[in-house]
Structures are given as C-alpha cells and as structure tokens.
Design a protein around this motif. Sequence first.
Motif: not given
Length: 147
Positions: A1-19
Amino acid sequence: MDPFSKKLLKELEQMQQHTGRILRTMSLPRMMSTEGGGWQPAVDIYEAEDSIYVHAELAGVVAESLKVTVDGQCVNISGLRQLPDHQTIACIHQLEIELGAFQRTLTLPAAVEVDGVESSYVNGMLMVTLPKRVRKGKVTIRITPGE
C-alpha cells in the motif's frame, strides 16, 4: 500500500474513533445555548424501583461552586469550572475544555421526595440520589353536586 493510502486509512480510523464521542455529546439540550451562555455538562439519569440517580460529568469543577436544587420533578445543577491561571502561556495549540459558569435543568421521570435527596462529588463525577415519592394508599374523593 502506498504512503498516501496508509495515511488516508489512518485518518479515517481516527475519525471513526472520534465519531462516537461526537454523537454522545450532541444531545439537543447541550447544543442549545442557555440564557447565561454557559456550557452544558454531560448527564446520565438512571431509574430504579425506589430511586432516581443523576450522574453529571464535572471534571475540574470545584465542589464549593456546585449547587443542586430539587423541586418536585426537576433537578437543577449549576457551578463554575475555571482552569488555574497560567501567566507564562505564549500560544494555545488546542482548546477543547469548556470553562465558565454552567447550569443544567433536568426533568425527572418521576416525582421525588425532596427531603431524602443525597449527593456526592468524587473524581469529577457528581452523583445525586433522589428517592421516589411513595404514594400513600387509597384516597376517597368527595364529589360535590353541581348546580
């Protein structure tokens, strides 16, 4: 997985935790401004067979500033939260803790005995125990003839 996709996935996980936190704090009474413009603490209300329990999240509130008033089927909690004065602050990087005066009025699910109310404030949680009003048996109502 490319670095951009990894970063995007990590940010989506953080958003899910805060929801979950965001949804829990989005109750209508807390979103509406109060007359004094203060903040609204999170409150849970539990009902048992003989009592009602109110728990208020009040981290950082000095116990001496707290006031609890009970009237029939309503409880009013008010107080003040202030942070210690920091003379050396040069820059604020994040500001999420709501400060100042607050007031929260709650309608209880049943009438309570005002004389039996008890409360405690431990580790930033205010706990109020309100005994339910006990009905006093059968009452006969006299009917008066009308005109």
